[in-house]
Design a protein around this motif. Structure first.
Motif, PDB file in Angstrom:
ATOM      1  N   ASN A 155     -18.330 -28.383   0.913  1.00 45.28           N
ATOM      2  CA  ASN A 155     -17.361 -27.590   0.154  1.00 45.28           C
ATOM      3  C   ASN A 155     -17.684 -26.103   0.212  1.00 45.28           C
ATOM      4  O   ASN A 155     -16.782 -25.262   0.238  1.00 45.28           O
ATOM      5  N   ILE A 158     -16.375 -24.994   3.623  1.00 44.24           N
ATOM      6  CA  ILE A 158     -14.905 -24.940   3.663  1.00 44.24           C
ATOM      7  C   ILE A 158     -14.387 -23.716   2.912  1.00 44.24           C
ATOM      8  O   ILE A 158     -13.512 -22.993   3.398  1.00 44.24           O
ATOM      9  N   LEU A 159     -14.943 -23.457   1.720  1.00 45.10           N
ATOM     10  CA  LEU A 159     -14.521 -22.281   0.949  1.00 45.10           C
ATOM     11  C   LEU A 159     -14.860 -21.004   1.709  1.00 45.10           C
ATOM     12  O   LEU A 159     -14.085 -20.038   1.698  1.00 45.10           O
ATOM     13  N   LEU A 174      -8.293 -24.968  -3.756  1.00 39.50           N
ATOM     14  CA  LEU A 174      -9.490 -25.789  -3.548  1.00 39.50           C
ATOM     15  C   LEU A 174     -10.367 -25.823  -4.797  1.00 39.50           C
ATOM     16  O   LEU A 174     -10.902 -26.878  -5.160  1.00 39.50           O
ATOM     17  N   ALA A 211     -12.619 -33.124  -3.047  1.00 38.51           N
ATOM     18  CA  ALA A 211     -12.375 -31.752  -2.587  1.00 38.51           C
ATOM     19  C   ALA A 211     -12.668 -31.607  -1.098  1.00 38.51           C
ATOM     20  O   ALA A 211     -11.956 -30.876  -0.389  1.00 38.51           O
ATOM     21  N   GLY A 215      -9.900 -30.540   1.360  1.00 33.63           N
ATOM     22  CA  GLY A 215     -10.230 -29.264   1.984  1.00 33.63           C
ATOM     23  C   GLY A 215     -10.216 -29.345   3.491  1.00 33.63           C
ATOM     24  O   GLY A 215      -9.656 -28.464   4.172  1.00 33.63           O
TER      25      GLY A 215
END
Length: 450
Positions: A155, A158-159, A174, A211, A215
């Protein structure tokens, strides 16, 4: 190689406007603000169980995760900087490559965490509490949450990719998916179904996996098969070295920052339980100020990185000006808010009259941290986006030395006032030391523009 080099140094102008800055900063600020809401929900759910050891165990488990995962959040920041630069160059192939390298690193780091989990579970809880019942709750919470470590780190990656492309709204989506799912499940599993701390832990684990799945589905839409990097490009030794060096620099910087806050607590404990509790309450004001400034730091990351990638100095200078303007405006607004409403907020955070009265004395120092930290947050964003990680690391170390010196001088002189003054000086030093390096580093990074 010659073609890649000419592509990397080609100047690609783009405008930096107030709308562009706020289009990144506002959604990310809203996204980051869902994090303290999650913490409040978890505390309220476990607090309704009426078991003090459960609440204490949850608190220690959360602190343990914040220390470990917060220090390892370099995956998010390094990915943002590298993707932003590839985005500025218009290099979609390298954007994909950076994201895959980050995801592979996330999987590897997650597996390392799983391997270390038995060791952490064996010793860490007992180091943080002497109560066996509290330690048992911490082990239960940690033992469940650690299972999805690969998803947690994925995560971050991805962010980082989303922020690197300046997609603030997608970043907000997200964060809402992650923290919103967590909040709903925490109430359902922890309170309604009565699973308590285990339910809260499982809610976080399920939310992390949810997520990641969503995502990846959203991010994969940005990938085109014709721009997929080859295995040789993905494992390019120079690119991997750059990624690992950035991650190492940012890790050291994060560890030093955590050491500064730990030292703050340690020194504060020498003033007694009431002052220590008051400082802990006031640190919530500092952390809330940080959440508001993080969104603008994210904008600085993307725009500085994009400008370096595009080799367009005017956009870099414009990004510095606008993100600085909005950072100080936000900090001033937040500071005034806490000066005006600080006492009611303190009243909500503690029921102890003695702690409240003590916190009122130092409220001004806590409200000031937004203004003294505004430049530091902005500069962190600029240096991450421009991938000047070594200099960011070094200036953090230098600021920490100055912080320790100020503690040694000011705390014996004016007590807890000296402690809070030292924190504000530490924030100022971080900002000014980094800002002083910008002109030289910018000249080096924009050689192609001259």
């Amino acid at each position: 190689m010659q073609q890649a080099s000419s592509e990397a140094t080609a100047i690609k102008p783009f405008p930096v406007t107030h709308r562009l800055v706020l289009g990144i900063a506002i959604p990310m600020t809203l996204g980051f603000l869902t994090t303290p809401l999650l913490g409040l929900t978890d505390t309220a759910v476990v607090g309704h169980l009426g078991k003090p050891e459960a609440l204490a165990g949850l608190a220690i488990g959360a602190i343990l995760f914040d220390l470990i995962y917060g220090s390892l959040s370099f995956l998010r920041t390094s990915t943002t900087g590298l993707v932003a630069q590839a985005f500025g160059r218009g290099d979609r192939r390298e954007q994909q490559a950076v994201s895959w390298r980050a995801l592979l690193s996330a999987m590897a780091l997650g597996l390392v965490m799983l391997a270390l989990a038995p060791l952490i579970l064996a010793f860490a809880p007992d180091l943080m509490t002497s109560d066996p019942a509290v330690a048992a709750v911490t082990r239960q919470y940690f033992g469940i949450r650690v299972l999805t470590s690969p998803a947690t780190f994925a995560n971050f990656a991805i962010l980082g990719f989303v922020l690197g492309r300046g997609q603030g709204v997608m970043g907000l989506v997200l964060q809402i998916i992650l923290n919103g799912t967590n909040i709903v499940l925490a109430i359902l599993l922890g309170l309604v179904l009565g699973y308590g701390v285990a339910g809260v832990a499982w809610s976080t684990a399920i939310a992390e996996v949810t997520a990641v799945v969503i995502g990846l589905a959203l991010v994969s839409r940005e990938f085109r098969s014709g721009e997929r990097p080859s295995r040789a490009e993905l494992f390019d030794p120079a690119k991997l070295k750059q990624l690992f060096q950035m991650n190492a620099d940012i890790l050291i910087r994060s560890l030093v920052l955590n050491a500064a806050f730990t030292l703050l607590t340690r020194v504060g404990s020498s003033f007694g339980a009431v002052t220590l509790a008051a400082n802990a309450v006031l640190m919530n004001i500092f952390m809330l100020s940080a959440f508001f400034l993080d969104g603008l730091a994210g904008a600085a990351e993307q725009l500085a990185g994009r400008a370096v990638g595009a080799q367009y100095r005017p956009s870099f200078d414009r990004a510095l000006k606008l993100t600085g303007l909005w950072s100080f405006a936000m900090a001033a607004a937040v500071g005034v808010f806490f000066l005006v409403f600080g006492q009611p907020i303190i009243h909500l955070l503690t029921t102890s009259d003695t702690v409240r009265q003590e916190a009122y004395v130092y409220l001004g120092w806590a409200a000031l941290t937004g203004l003294t930290g505004a430049l530091a947050f902005q500069m962190d964003g600029v240096f991450i986006g421009a991938t000047w990680s070594r200099e960011m690391r070094n200036m953090m170390l230098l600021s920490f030395v100055g912080y320790c010196a100020s503690l040694a001088v000011l705390v014996p002189w004016i007590g807890n006032h000296g402690l809070w003054l030292s924190l504000n000086l530490f924030l100022l030093m971080r900002g000014f030391f980094l800002a002083a390096m910008v002109p030289r580093k910018a000249r080096q990074s924009f050689v192609a523009a001259h």
